[in-house]
Design an enzyme around this catalytic site. Structure first.
Site, PDB file in Angstrom:
ATOM      1  N   HIS A  74     -40.323 -13.833  -9.213  1.00  0.00           N
ATOM      2  CA  HIS A  74     -40.643 -14.882  -8.240  1.00  0.00           C
ATOM      3  C   HIS A  74     -41.385 -16.051  -8.875  1.00  0.00           C
ATOM      4  O   HIS A  74     -42.042 -16.829  -8.189  1.00  0.00           O
ATOM      5  CB  HIS A  74     -41.409 -14.296  -7.047  1.00  0.00           C
ATOM      6  CG  HIS A  74     -40.472 -13.690  -6.042  1.00  0.00           C
ATOM      7  ND1 HIS A  74     -39.518 -12.770  -6.403  1.00  0.00           N
ATOM      8  CD2 HIS A  74     -40.295 -13.900  -4.720  1.00  0.00           C
ATOM      9  CE1 HIS A  74     -38.820 -12.427  -5.324  1.00  0.00           C
ATOM     10  NE2 HIS A  74     -39.272 -13.107  -4.293  1.00  0.00           N
ATOM     11  N   ASP A  92     -49.759 -14.263   0.505  1.00  0.00           N
ATOM     12  CA  ASP A  92     -49.130 -14.495   1.819  1.00  0.00           C
ATOM     13  C   ASP A  92     -47.828 -13.720   1.939  1.00  0.00           C
ATOM     14  O   ASP A  92     -47.444 -13.286   3.021  1.00  0.00           O
ATOM     15  CB  ASP A  92     -48.785 -15.981   2.004  1.00  0.00           C
ATOM     16  CG  ASP A  92     -50.025 -16.834   2.079  1.00  0.00           C
ATOM     17  OD1 ASP A  92     -51.105 -16.284   2.334  1.00  0.00           O
ATOM     18  OD2 ASP A  92     -49.900 -18.054   1.879  1.00  0.00           O
ATOM     19  N   GLU A 143     -56.981 -19.940   6.350  1.00  0.00           N
ATOM     20  CA  GLU A 143     -56.075 -20.796   5.571  1.00  0.00           C
ATOM     21  C   GLU A 143     -55.915 -22.108   6.328  1.00  0.00           C
ATOM     22  O   GLU A 143     -56.548 -22.335   7.363  1.00  0.00           O
ATOM     23  CB  GLU A 143     -54.706 -20.134   5.375  1.00  0.00           C
ATOM     24  CG  GLU A 143     -54.700 -18.994   4.386  1.00  0.00           C
ATOM     25  CD  GLU A 143     -53.323 -18.717   3.778  1.00  0.00           C
ATOM     26  OE1 GLU A 143     -52.363 -19.458   4.065  1.00  0.00           O
ATOM     27  OE2 GLU A 143     -53.212 -17.737   3.010  1.00  0.00           O
TER      28      GLU A 143
HETATM   29  P1  FAD Z   1     -42.676 -12.481 -12.250  1.00  0.00           P
HETATM   30  O1  FAD Z   1     -42.234 -13.805 -11.773  1.00  0.00           O
HETATM   31  O2  FAD Z   1     -41.635 -11.479 -12.491  1.00  0.00           O
HETATM   32  O3  FAD Z   1     -43.612 -12.628 -13.512  1.00  0.00           O
HETATM   33  C1  FAD Z   1     -44.630 -13.602 -13.570  1.00  0.00           C
HETATM   34  C2  FAD Z   1     -45.310 -13.579 -14.950  1.00  0.00           C
HETATM   35  O4  FAD Z   1     -46.069 -12.384 -15.070  1.00  0.00           O
HETATM   36  C3  FAD Z   1     -44.332 -13.581 -16.119  1.00  0.00           C
HETATM   37  O5  FAD Z   1     -44.908 -14.257 -17.197  1.00  0.00           O
HETATM   38  C4  FAD Z   1     -44.174 -12.113 -16.431  1.00  0.00           C
HETATM   39  O6  FAD Z   1     -43.807 -11.896 -17.778  1.00  0.00           O
HETATM   40  C5  FAD Z   1     -45.569 -11.585 -16.141  1.00  0.00           C
HETATM   41  N1  FAD Z   1     -45.570 -10.216 -15.655  1.00  0.00           N
HETATM   42  C6  FAD Z   1     -44.803  -9.673 -14.683  1.00  0.00           C
HETATM   43  N2  FAD Z   1     -45.134  -8.382 -14.518  1.00  0.00           N
HETATM   44  C7  FAD Z   1     -46.116  -8.113 -15.394  1.00  0.00           C
HETATM   45  C8  FAD Z   1     -46.871  -6.956 -15.716  1.00  0.00           C
HETATM   46  N3  FAD Z   1     -46.680  -5.797 -15.098  1.00  0.00           N
HETATM   47  N4  FAD Z   1     -47.804  -7.047 -16.683  1.00  0.00           N
HETATM   48  C9  FAD Z   1     -48.031  -8.216 -17.333  1.00  0.00           C
HETATM   49  N5  FAD Z   1     -47.336  -9.329 -17.091  1.00  0.00           N
HETATM   50  C10 FAD Z   1     -46.400  -9.276 -16.125  1.00  0.00           C
HETATM   51  N6  FAD Z   1     -49.009 -16.360  -5.242  1.00  0.00           N
HETATM   52  C11 FAD Z   1     -50.216 -16.231  -4.657  1.00  0.00           C
HETATM   53  O7  FAD Z   1     -51.225 -16.135  -5.347  1.00  0.00           O
HETATM   54  N7  FAD Z   1     -50.329 -16.220  -3.306  1.00  0.00           N
HETATM   55  C12 FAD Z   1     -49.252 -16.287  -2.479  1.00  0.00           C
HETATM   56  O8  FAD Z   1     -49.406 -16.257  -1.267  1.00  0.00           O
HETATM   57  C13 FAD Z   1     -47.971 -16.400  -3.067  1.00  0.00           C
HETATM   58  N8  FAD Z   1     -46.868 -16.447  -2.313  1.00  0.00           N
HETATM   59  C14 FAD Z   1     -45.638 -16.558  -2.896  1.00  0.00           C
HETATM   60  C15 FAD Z   1     -44.509 -16.592  -2.086  1.00  0.00           C
HETATM   61  C16 FAD Z   1     -43.255 -16.698  -2.659  1.00  0.00           C
HETATM   62  C17 FAD Z   1     -42.036 -16.725  -1.758  1.00  0.00           C
HETATM   63  C18 FAD Z   1     -43.135 -16.812  -4.056  1.00  0.00           C
HETATM   64  C19 FAD Z   1     -41.802 -16.995  -4.672  1.00  0.00           C
HETATM   65  C20 FAD Z   1     -44.254 -16.783  -4.872  1.00  0.00           C
HETATM   66  C21 FAD Z   1     -45.528 -16.649  -4.301  1.00  0.00           C
HETATM   67  N9  FAD Z   1     -46.675 -16.592  -5.073  1.00  0.00           N
HETATM   68  C22 FAD Z   1     -47.899 -16.453  -4.482  1.00  0.00           C
HETATM   69  C23 FAD Z   1     -46.624 -16.712  -6.532  1.00  0.00           C
HETATM   70  C24 FAD Z   1     -46.582 -15.338  -7.201  1.00  0.00           C
HETATM   71  O9  FAD Z   1     -47.845 -14.740  -7.162  1.00  0.00           O
HETATM   72  C25 FAD Z   1     -46.203 -15.494  -8.684  1.00  0.00           C
HETATM   73  O10 FAD Z   1     -45.002 -16.189  -8.811  1.00  0.00           O
HETATM   74  C26 FAD Z   1     -46.079 -14.131  -9.338  1.00  0.00           C
HETATM   75  O11 FAD Z   1     -45.969 -14.287 -10.711  1.00  0.00           O
HETATM   76  C27 FAD Z   1     -44.821 -13.494  -8.832  1.00  0.00           C
HETATM   77  O12 FAD Z   1     -44.842 -12.138  -9.078  1.00  0.00           O
HETATM   78  P2  FAD Z   1     -43.565 -11.432  -9.680  1.00  0.00           P
HETATM   79  O13 FAD Z   1     -43.864 -10.013  -9.520  1.00  0.00           O
HETATM   80  O14 FAD Z   1     -42.299 -11.910  -9.117  1.00  0.00           O
HETATM   81  O15 FAD Z   1     -43.743 -11.893 -11.194  1.00  0.00           O
END
Ligand code: FAD
Length: 515
Positions: A91, A154, A267
């Protein structure tokens, strides 16, 4: 075998990789994984929610456990150029979880335990795998134990490791800090391939490096998350303001009150002062039965309006009159437009899963899969009035096709030993421009929206605002140095200690792989 993989990387010959099942099998065997390596179906790891970048990995690793991940990292370290990216739920916006011709570890396929544990130093906690989704954690904790983590995002289809690598922010952050302030222990696979358990008292340098560390120091394979009793119900309220300063004063007063004197969630968002169905008045009511009476908006109102969004937890045993009284007491002090208040009561799980409905609608209309050039930033309180005037009222006066969140957070709730960087003020605002729009040609192409993000950042720099990007995206070392400011030296030292060859999270584009 290493030479074999390197040859593949150099030749970038993924077609032949797909066809060479025998060699693939021998690589898996050589690595001795419990899980598997997939050289064929790697397309999903070349995409993310942002939909702006695309980098195909050499292979996707479906690791069974931390041992598998450690083997993969060690294997990469013996090569001359392989990198390893943990992919949570993909994400990210700007390719942060991608590894161009490297190895992507699909954290969702790992066996992600969710185990509620007893009383540790007087408090309850849950041990969760790094690839578990927060939604899975919520359901397990609430449905089986009536317990819940204290600090959320969120939207919950994000992984525990993914949000802990950034911060994890939502309407509870003012009280409990970000998610990075609500974990007491991590299990991490470092860039050297070591499996290390760390906490505030054990291997603390690694613990604080990894929290908010953008995946640079280790892959989180387990996190110990603090829990509290889960409420049954939530009263969710939205209140509209004409002026930013009144909205901000009320929001700041709520986030600085002590626990009994405030809501459980605070918020806010900016919306367009028009009948635009996505950006305007209709985006405010919480229920289809509620309508927004625009005649209540004073004539003096500008191009945008403000909405304070709060929630109060309660239990099924609480009398409705008790809940009403508690809400009236808190709301009575606020200066919103009396007739523009909306509220609903819903279950705690329903509240935390509220974005799920928006996701389902966006998926049905196709805008979930269109590019999302989102911009997230933290801006010092002292600069917010100017930010409102120059950015919300000018650059964004027609909206972004989705929520424009803005609400205050307290620096004191963030641990400054983590890798997260923040503005200097004691109070700063998160500004989240969550752009949703149909694909081009119905709406401007993504690159125009990216350019608008650039214009906003330029405006902040030119006006000397104290701000930091949240979920940062930069491409040059100079920009990263600027971003980290006086924390850059520490960040580099930590990298040298825990991932000296810069194997991990290459998609962040902070360091280059060394031999
Ligand atoms: P990824 O996108 O898969 O990875 C993000 C980064 O973290 C990459 O660099 C990856 O290599 C690294 N990573 C992934 N897993 C691990 C692990 N286990 N150990 C070490 N590194 C790792 N953020 C907020 O703070 N609050 C919100 O309310 C919020 N809402 C969101 C809503 C939507 C619809 C979206 C798309 C994003 C939102 N986000 C929010 C942002 C979100 O927190 C970040 O994009 C987060 O990185 C997404 O998590 P993911 O698991 O998809 O990570």
């Amino acid at each position: 075998m290493i030479a074999y993989l390197e040859r593949l990387v150099h030749e970038n010959d993924t077609e032949s990789i797909q066809n060479d099942n025998e060699d693939n099998a021998s690589v898996c065997k050589g690595l001795d994984l419990q899980g598997s390596i997939d050289y064929g179906s790697t397309g999903f790891a070349a995409k993310d929610f942002g939909g702006i970048q695309s980098h195909k990995p050499l292979a996707v690793v479906r690791a069974a456990d931390a041992d598998d991940i450690a083997r993969v990292v060690k294997f990469a370290s013996r090569s001359t150029n392989l990198t390893v990216a943990a992919r949570g739920n993909g994400h990210s916006i700007n390719g942060q979880a991608m590894a161009d011709r490297g190895l992507v570890v699909d954290m969702r396929s790992t066996d992600n335990i969710i185990e509620v544990k007893g009383f540790y130093g007087g408090s309850t906690y849950v041990d969760v795998g790094g690839g578990a989704l927060w939604e899975e954690v919520l359901k397990r904790c609430v449905l089986e134990f009536d317990l819940a983590p204290r600090s959320w995002t969120d939207y919950l289809d994000l992984t525990v490791g993914g949000t802990l690598s950034n911060a994890g922010v939502s309407g509870q952050t003012f009280r409990y800090g970000p998610q990075t302030s609500n974990v007491t222990e991590l299990e991490v696979v470092t860039g050297k391939g070591d499996i290390v358990v760390c906490s505030e008292t054990q291997n603390y340098e690694l613990f604080f490096s990894v929290l908010g560390g953008l995946g640079q120091f280790g892959i989180i394979t387990r996190a110990r998350v603090m829990l509290q009793p889960a409420p049954d119900m939530v009263r969710w309220i939205r209140m509209v303001y004409t002026e930013f300063d009144e909205f901000a004063k009320d929001a700041e007063s709520l986030v600085t009150q002590s626990e009994g004197d405030s809501f459980d969630y605070v918020e806010g968002f900016v919306f367009v002062n028009s009948d635009d169905p996505v950006n305007g008045w209709p985006s405010v009511p919480l229920d289809p039965d509620q309508s927004f009476d625009s005649t209540r908006i004073p004539r003096s109102a500008g191009p945008v309006l403000y909405c304070l969004e709060v929630a109060l937890h309660y239990r099924n045993v609480d009398q409705p009159s008790t809940v009403d009284m508690a809400v009236d007491r808190l709301v009575g002090r606020l200066r919103f437009i009396e007739e523009l208040r909306f509220q609903v009561d819903l279950s705690y799980m329903g509240f935390l899963l509220r974005v799920k409905h928006a996701e389902q609608e966006a998926k049905a209309s196709g805008i979930w899969d269109a590019p999302h050039p989102w911009l997230n930033m933290f801006v010092s309180k002292k600069d917010m009035a100017s930010f409102d005037r120059l950015v919300f009222k000018e650059i964004l006066k027609h909206g972004v096709g989705g929520p424009m969140l803005v609400y205050p957070l307290l620096r004191s709730k963030w641990d400054n030993r983590t890798s997260v960087v923040l503005p200097d003020d004691d109070i700063f605002y998160i500004v989240a421009l969550l752009r949703f729009s149909p694909p081009h040609p119905e709406r401007p192409p993504a690159k125009e929206l990216v350019a608008q993000n650039g214009e906003i950042i330029k405006c902040c720099i030119e006006n000397g605002f104290d701000f930091k990007l949240y979920l940062p995206h930069y491409t040059t070392e100079e920009e990263w140095k600027q971003h980290f400011g006086n924390q850059w030296t520490t960040f580099v030292e930590r990298k040298l200690s825990f991932d000296p060859m810069a194997i991990l999270a290459p998609g962040q584009k902070i360091f280059s792989r060394t031999r």
